[in-house]
Design a protein around this motif. Structure first.
Motif, PDB file in Angstrom:
ATOM      1  N   ALA A 262      -0.521  -4.145  -1.084  1.00  8.43           N
ATOM      2  CA  ALA A 262      -0.998  -3.148  -0.199  1.00  8.43           C
ATOM      3  C   ALA A 262       0.254  -2.167   0.186  1.00  8.43           C
ATOM      4  O   ALA A 262      -0.073  -0.800  -0.246  1.00  8.43           O
ATOM      5  N   ASN A 263       1.378  -2.608   0.051  1.00  2.00           N
ATOM      6  CA  ASN A 263       2.663  -2.011   0.380  1.00  2.00           C
ATOM      7  C   ASN A 263       3.085  -0.981  -0.730  1.00  2.00           C
ATOM      8  O   ASN A 263       3.159   0.096  -0.593  1.00  2.00           O
ATOM      9  N   ARG A 264       2.709  -1.696  -2.174  1.00  7.91           N
ATOM     10  CA  ARG A 264       3.005  -0.853  -3.181  1.00  7.91           C
ATOM     11  C   ARG A 264       2.148   0.213  -3.255  1.00  7.91           C
ATOM     12  O   ARG A 264       2.355   1.410  -3.466  1.00  7.91           O
ATOM     13  N   ARG A 265       0.576  -0.126  -3.052  1.00  2.95           N
ATOM     14  CA  ARG A 265      -0.324   0.831  -3.308  1.00  2.95           C
ATOM     15  C   ARG A 265      -0.039   2.213  -2.194  1.00  2.95           C
ATOM     16  O   ARG A 265      -0.475   3.403  -2.443  1.00  2.95           O
ATOM     17  N   GLU A 266       0.540   1.910  -1.126  1.00  2.00           N
ATOM     18  CA  GLU A 266       0.933   2.981  -0.178  1.00  2.00           C
ATOM     19  C   GLU A 266       1.729   4.064  -0.801  1.00  2.00           C
ATOM     20  O   GLU A 266       1.713   5.161  -0.200  1.00  2.00           O
ATOM     21  N   ARG A 267       2.416   3.610  -1.768  1.00  2.00           N
ATOM     22  CA  ARG A 267       3.285   4.729  -2.373  1.00  2.00           C
ATOM     23  C   ARG A 267       3.189   5.231  -3.651  1.00  2.00           C
ATOM     24  O   ARG A 267       3.666   5.899  -4.368  1.00  2.00           O
ATOM     25  N   VAL A 268       2.003   4.895  -4.197  1.00  2.00           N
ATOM     26  CA  VAL A 268       1.416   5.247  -5.581  1.00  2.00           C
ATOM     27  C   VAL A 268       1.339   6.716  -5.646  1.00  2.00           C
ATOM     28  O   VAL A 268       1.807   7.173  -6.804  1.00  2.00           O
ATOM     29  N   ASP A 269       0.664   7.501  -4.952  1.00  2.00           N
ATOM     30  CA  ASP A 269       0.671   8.944  -4.821  1.00  2.00           C
ATOM     31  C   ASP A 269       1.828   9.568  -5.015  1.00  2.00           C
ATOM     32  O   ASP A 269       2.076  10.499  -5.707  1.00  2.00           O
ATOM     33  N   PHE A 270       2.852   9.117  -4.067  1.00  2.00           N
ATOM     34  CA  PHE A 270       4.164   9.671  -4.075  1.00  2.00           C
ATOM     35  C   PHE A 270       4.742   9.487  -5.541  1.00  2.00           C
ATOM     36  O   PHE A 270       5.295  10.159  -5.981  1.00  2.00           O
ATOM     37  N   ILE A 271       4.612   8.244  -5.975  1.00  2.00           N
ATOM     38  CA  ILE A 271       5.200   7.837  -7.057  1.00  2.00           C
ATOM     39  C   ILE A 271       4.705   8.794  -8.266  1.00  2.00           C
ATOM     40  O   ILE A 271       5.327   9.306  -9.205  1.00  2.00           O
ATOM     41  N   GLN A 272       3.365   8.923  -8.457  1.00  2.00           N
ATOM     42  CA  GLN A 272       2.796   9.686  -9.480  1.00  2.00           C
ATOM     43  C   GLN A 272       3.340  11.189  -9.187  1.00  2.00           C
ATOM     44  O   GLN A 272       3.542  12.008 -10.158  1.00  2.00           O
ATOM     45  N   GLU A 273       3.418  11.821  -8.058  1.00  2.00           N
ATOM     46  CA  GLU A 273       3.765  13.172  -7.807  1.00  2.00           C
ATOM     47  C   GLU A 273       5.355  13.481  -8.496  1.00  2.00           C
ATOM     48  O   GLU A 273       5.323  14.454  -9.008  1.00  2.00           O
ATOM     49  N   CYS A 274       6.084  12.387  -7.936  1.00  2.00           N
ATOM     50  CA  CYS A 274       7.454  12.582  -8.573  1.00  2.00           C
ATOM     51  C   CYS A 274       7.221  12.569 -10.045  1.00  2.00           C
ATOM     52  O   CYS A 274       8.042  13.657 -10.615  1.00  2.00           O
ATOM     53  N   ILE A 275       6.763  11.599 -10.602  1.00  2.00           N
ATOM     54  CA  ILE A 275       6.927  11.643 -12.193  1.00  2.00           C
ATOM     55  C   ILE A 275       6.246  12.805 -12.781  1.00  2.00           C
ATOM     56  O   ILE A 275       6.784  13.461 -13.846  1.00  2.00           O
ATOM     57  N   SER A 276       5.106  13.411 -12.344  1.00  2.00           N
ATOM     58  CA  SER A 276       4.557  14.476 -12.748  1.00  2.00           C
ATOM     59  C   SER A 276       5.445  15.885 -12.535  1.00  2.00           C
ATOM     60  O   SER A 276       5.309  16.786 -13.413  1.00  2.00           O
ATOM     61  N   THR A 277       6.351  15.831 -11.636  1.00  2.00           N
ATOM     62  CA  THR A 277       7.205  16.935 -11.403  1.00  2.00           C
ATOM     63  C   THR A 277       8.660  16.719 -12.077  1.00  2.00           C
ATOM     64  O   THR A 277       9.385  17.528 -11.709  1.00  2.00           O
ATOM     65  N   GLY A 278       8.836  15.832 -12.992  1.00  2.00           N
ATOM     66  CA  GLY A 278       9.902  15.556 -13.450  1.00  2.00           C
ATOM     67  C   GLY A 278      10.992  14.698 -12.657  1.00  2.00           C
ATOM     68  O   GLY A 278      12.166  14.835 -13.042  1.00  2.00           O
ATOM     69  N   ILE A 279      10.650  14.187 -11.637  1.00  2.00           N
ATOM     70  CA  ILE A 279      11.567  13.448 -10.774  1.00  2.00           C
ATOM     71  C   ILE A 279      11.512  11.987 -11.421  1.00  2.00           C
ATOM     72  O   ILE A 279      10.506  11.411 -11.261  1.00  2.00           O
ATOM     73  N   ASP A 280      12.619  11.468 -11.401  1.00  2.00           N
ATOM     74  CA  ASP A 280      12.815   9.979 -11.830  1.00  2.00           C
ATOM     75  C   ASP A 280      12.389   9.176 -10.487  1.00  2.00           C
ATOM     76  O   ASP A 280      12.992   9.497  -9.444  1.00  2.00           O
ATOM     77  N   VAL A 281      11.641   8.091 -10.577  1.00  2.00           N
ATOM     78  CA  VAL A 281      11.520   7.224  -9.452  1.00  2.00           C
ATOM     79  C   VAL A 281      12.076   5.569  -9.769  1.00  2.00           C
ATOM     80  O   VAL A 281      11.839   5.177 -10.934  1.00  2.00           O
ATOM     81  N   VAL A 282      13.254   5.296  -8.911  1.00  2.00           N
ATOM     82  CA  VAL A 282      13.545   3.863  -9.180  1.00  2.00           C
ATOM     83  C   VAL A 282      13.137   2.894  -7.999  1.00  2.00           C
ATOM     84  O   VAL A 282      13.178   3.421  -6.685  1.00  2.00           O
ATOM     85  N   CYS A 283      12.547   2.081  -8.489  1.00  2.00           N
ATOM     86  CA  CYS A 283      12.248   0.928  -7.404  1.00  2.00           C
ATOM     87  C   CYS A 283      13.094  -0.348  -7.320  1.00  2.00           C
ATOM     88  O   CYS A 283      12.979  -0.657  -8.528  1.00  2.00           O
ATOM     89  N   ASP A 284      13.235  -0.635  -6.277  1.00  2.00           N
ATOM     90  CA  ASP A 284      14.180  -2.022  -6.216  1.00  2.00           C
ATOM     91  C   ASP A 284      12.887  -2.777  -6.155  1.00  2.00           C
ATOM     92  O   ASP A 284      12.326  -2.994  -4.652  1.00  2.00           O
ATOM     93  N   ARG A 285      12.634  -3.915  -6.813  1.00  2.00           N
ATOM     94  CA  ARG A 285      11.524  -4.563  -6.991  1.00  2.00           C
ATOM     95  C   ARG A 285      10.475  -3.965  -7.241  1.00  2.00           C
ATOM     96  O   ARG A 285      10.010  -2.823  -6.697  1.00  2.00           O
ATOM     97  N   TYR A 286       9.226  -4.607  -7.633  1.00  2.00           N
ATOM     98  CA  TYR A 286       7.901  -4.067  -8.163  1.00  2.00           C
ATOM     99  C   TYR A 286       6.932  -5.032  -8.154  1.00  2.00           C
ATOM    100  O   TYR A 286       7.044  -6.478  -7.598  1.00  2.00           O
ATOM    101  N   ALA A 287       5.891  -4.974  -8.857  1.00  2.00           N
ATOM    102  CA  ALA A 287       4.651  -6.032  -9.227  1.00  2.00           C
ATOM    103  C   ALA A 287       5.257  -7.424  -9.556  1.00  2.00           C
ATOM    104  O   ALA A 287       4.774  -8.384  -9.158  1.00  2.00           O
ATOM    105  N   TYR A 288       6.357  -7.271 -10.396  1.00  2.00           N
ATOM    106  CA  TYR A 288       6.958  -8.564 -10.799  1.00  2.00           C
ATOM    107  C   TYR A 288       7.467  -9.685  -9.815  1.00  2.00           C
ATOM    108  O   TYR A 288       7.335 -10.665  -9.920  1.00  2.00           O
TER     109      TYR A 288
END
Ligand code: FDM
Ligand code: MG
Length: 201
Positions: free
Chosen positions: A69-95
């Motif tokens: 759920a904590n990752r889902r909290e940040r999905v909108d932000f991640i997608q907004e960044c990616i679509s505006t050309g900003i790279d997103v670096v995550c320290d840990r993820y689903a893996y």
């Protein structure tokens, strides 16, 4: 022509204290948003933080769902960044989510279902550090989940999750050497296809 290239979704995975955050700070040069998971700043992240610092207890299943759920909290932000050309670096993820919960013995299908539909990384940089080196780095062992035995299991489990878009990085070396490896990988990402969603983990 003239379109802004989308940002990249870059994941750093590896054992605790493998120097992942240091790597990020030293390898910028693009516009980058950094998200640590767990993201302890969100409402759900605060609960996870309390659990890890031994202030509250909960079942392993509940904890697993909170990490998802904590990752889902940040999905909108991640997608907004990616679509505006900003790279997103995550320290840990689903893996990390899957590897820790499998290492604890939770049922595999149930564990792996929790992150289906999350944005698919363009690359997962897996920082491999020998357990001996990891243990010597500062702060190890203060929180829950940082015992050597669980770490060893996570390390083995993580390897089973490997996908074509994973790249292994030897993190035992000095910071400059590791940074060079990271740059070489990140500079060669192909960002022409739109961001995909994970259909399996
Ligand atoms: N962790 C992290 C999990 O067990 N599941 C997850 O989904 C995530 C993202 O939480 F021991 C574990 C890994 C680690 C602990 O992580 C806290 P950080 O990176 O040390 O804050
Ligand atoms: Mg930690």
């Amino acid at each position: 022509m003239g379109e802004t290239k989308r940002g990249a979704l870059i994941i750093f995975e590896g054992l605790d204290r493998s120097g992942k955050s240091t790597q990020y700070l030293r390898s910028k040069g693009r516009t980058v948003e950094f998200i640590p998971f767990p993201d302890r700043s969100t409402p759900i992240g605060k609960l996870i933080d309390m659990y890890l610092r031994r202030e509250i207890d909960m079942s392993e299943e509940a904890l697993h769902l909170l990490f998802c759920a904590n990752r889902r909290e940040r999905v909108d932000f991640i997608q907004e960044c990616i679509s505006t050309g900003i790279d997103v670096v995550c320290d840990r993820y689903a893996y990390s989510g899957v590897a820790y919960s499998l290492a604890k013995g939770l049922p595999a299908d149930w564990v792996r279902a929790g992150d289906v539909g999350m944005p698919q990384p363009d690359v997962v940089l897996f920082f491999e550090v020998s357990p001996e080196v990891a243990c010597q780095r500062g702060g190890f062992g203060e929180e829950r989940l940082e015992t050597g035995e669980l770490q060893r299991k996570v390390r083995e489990t993580m390897k089973l999750l490997r996908k074509p878009f994973w790249q292994m990085v030897n993190a035992d070396g000095d910071v400059q050497t590791v940074e060079g490896e990271v740059r070489a990988i990140v500079d060669h990402l192909d960002l022409h296809l739109p961001l995909q969603l994970l259909d399996q983990i």
